[in-house]
Design a protein around this motif. Structure first.
Motif, PDB file in Angstrom:
ATOM      1  N   TYR A   1      -4.604  -8.132  -2.579  1.00  0.00           N
ATOM      2  CA  TYR A   1      -5.435  -8.272  -3.715  1.00  0.00           C
ATOM      3  C   TYR A   1      -4.646  -8.768  -5.071  1.00  0.00           C
TER       4      TYR A   1
ATOM      5  N   VAL B   1     -13.888  -9.972  -5.991  1.00  0.00           N
ATOM      6  CA  VAL B   1     -14.893  -8.480  -5.421  1.00  0.00           C
ATOM      7  C   VAL B   1     -15.115  -7.532  -6.864  1.00  0.00           C
TER       8      VAL B   1
ATOM      9  N   ASP C   1       0.913  -1.385   0.013  1.00  0.00           N
ATOM     10  CA  ASP C   1       0.068   0.002   0.054  1.00  0.00           C
ATOM     11  C   ASP C   1       0.994   1.340   0.009  1.00  0.00           C
TER      12      ASP C   1
ATOM     13  N   ARG D   1      -4.205  -6.644   6.452  1.00  0.00           N
ATOM     14  CA  ARG D   1      -5.579  -6.149   5.718  1.00  0.00           C
ATOM     15  C   ARG D   1      -5.456  -7.263   4.560  1.00  0.00           C
TER      16      ARG D   1
ATOM     17  N   SER E   1     -10.166   2.576   0.942  1.00  0.00           N
ATOM     18  CA  SER E   1     -10.931   1.700   0.758  1.00  0.00           C
ATOM     19  C   SER E   1     -10.887   0.637  -0.319  1.00  0.00           C
ATOM     20  N   GLU E   2     -11.894  -0.222  -0.528  1.00  0.00           N
ATOM     21  CA  GLU E   2     -11.718  -1.253  -1.309  1.00  0.00           C
ATOM     22  C   GLU E   2     -11.973  -0.662  -2.771  1.00  0.00           C
TER      23      GLU E   2
ATOM     24  N   SER F   1      -7.776 -12.770   2.563  1.00  0.00           N
ATOM     25  CA  SER F   1      -7.544 -12.451   3.902  1.00  0.00           C
ATOM     26  C   SER F   1      -6.084 -12.544   4.030  1.00  0.00           C
TER      27      SER F   1
ATOM     28  N   ARG G   1      -9.861 -10.773  -3.711  1.00  0.00           N
ATOM     29  CA  ARG G   1      -9.435 -10.350  -2.234  1.00  0.00           C
ATOM     30  C   ARG G   1      -8.951 -11.587  -1.589  1.00  0.00           C
TER      31      ARG G   1
ATOM     32  N   ILE H   1      -9.029   0.698  -3.945  1.00  0.00           N
ATOM     33  CA  ILE H   1      -7.903  -0.399  -4.235  1.00  0.00           C
ATOM     34  C   ILE H   1      -8.102  -0.818  -5.500  1.00  0.00           C
ATOM     35  N   VAL H   2      -9.480  -1.036  -5.910  1.00  0.00           N
ATOM     36  CA  VAL H   2      -9.757  -1.492  -7.128  1.00  0.00           C
ATOM     37  C   VAL H   2      -9.407  -0.565  -8.382  1.00  0.00           C
TER      38      VAL H   2
END
Ligand SMILES: O=P(O)(O)OC[C@@]1(O)O[C@H](CO)[C@@H](O)[C@@H]1O
Length: 306
Positions: free
Chosen positions: A225, A305, A183, A222, A196-197, A236, A234, A200-201
């Protein structure tokens, strides 16, 4: 065959301290010394999963010899380009829940030795993919990454890149097979937020539009991806007690490649193995023994996702 290139290898010294304070002596204990550097960590992890991945890198002095001997002791083939000077020692201090990381600059690599490395790459008859990992030592210009990519592509092989160098923003235009930023690197190099997701996308799509074929974005606890230009997965993170995060990212990349490189459809299996391996490595100094990977795989959730 996958090869790895570590321009700036290191002996990693992991120590534990009860406290770290300025202007006083902070004594440490439990020193663990291991032969490392980002690409070497990738080779050692691939080797654990039964895939030979010979090592290329610049090495010098007693520390360089220690790393080469360590690699060969693990039955990992090494093709060193020797330099004058002493390969660096990087220090990692664990102090309760905190980590302090002190990478050194590394030993200088003159231009003649850089050309020797490019010649070595030209001669690798079975090269399918070169994983280029880590920082550049003194005297190597950032354009060395470009040269390496050019020589690998000229052989019809692919490049995987893992570097926090700002040059990554231009290197993605050379269509690497995969990059593995975290990140902080995405924010610093591509100037985009990944909070946020949705962020990210968008970031993954932007990097893909710049030319990179696949992106594995790691986010520590976190998770991670993966984007291949069609779908975003995504995964975990493993829930583990962290001792040191050094080497975890390299092990994550290598364990992902260990399945995905031969079977591009198996993203789910590759992500599950990657997150479990990264978790197992974070529990110990260096790469550890990968003993808990199978058990941790059971914890990992992977979903599409976007
Ligand atoms: O200075 P670089 O090349 O970016 O990183 C080097 C390094 O910190 O990366 C590995 C962990 O990822 C360690 O084994 C090694 O010391």
């Amino acid at each position: 065959m996958i090869y790895t290139l570590t321009p700036n290898p290191a002996i990693d010294m992991n120590v534990t301290a009860d406290s770290v304070e300025k202007n006083v002596v902070s004594r440490t204990r439990d020193a663990v010394y291991t032969p490392n550097g980002k690409g070497l960590n990738v080779s050692f992890t691939l080797q654990h999963f039964g895939i030979r991945a010979p090592i290329l890198g610049f090495f010098g002095g007693f520390s360089g010899r220690y790393i080469i001997d360590g690699a060969r002791g693990r039955a990992c083939e090494a093709h060193p380009v020797m330099v004058d000077g002493i390969t660096r020692i990087n220090t990692f201090v664990t102090c309760g829940p905190d980590e302090y990381k002190f990478p050194s600059a590394g030993c200088a690599v003159p231009r003649g030795r850089q050309l020797k490395m490019l010649e070595l790459i030209d001669g690798l008859a079975d090269l399918e993919c070169l994983v280029v990992s880590g920082s550049l030592p003194p005297q190597i210009e950032p354009t060395f990454y470009d040269e390496v990519i050019h020589h690998v592509h000229a052989r019809g092989a692919e490049v995987v890149l893992d570097t926090s160098h700002a040059r990554l923003a231009e290197l993605v235009e050379k269509r690497p097979l995969l990059i593995k930023p975290n990140d902080e690197e995405v924010a610093a190099i591509f100037g985009v937020d990944v909070k946020s997701e949705a962020d990210i996308v968008s970031a993954l799509r932007l990097i893909h539009e710049h030319g990179c074929k696949n992106i594995l974005l790691t986010l520590g606890e976190r998770g991670a991806y993966f984007y291949d230009g069609a779908r975003v997965w995504r995964a975990s993170a493993a829930r583990v007690e962290v001792y040191s995060t050094a080497c975890a990212g390299d092990a994550t990349l290598a364990s992902f490649l260990s399945l995905w490189f031969a079977d591009r459809e198996n993203v789910e299996g590759a992500l599950r193995r990657a997150m479990a391996t990264g978790g197992s490595v974070a529990m110990c100094a260096g790469l550890g023994d990968f003993a808990r990977v199978a058990e941790l795989e059971g914890q990992i959730r992977v979903e599409v996702v976007a």
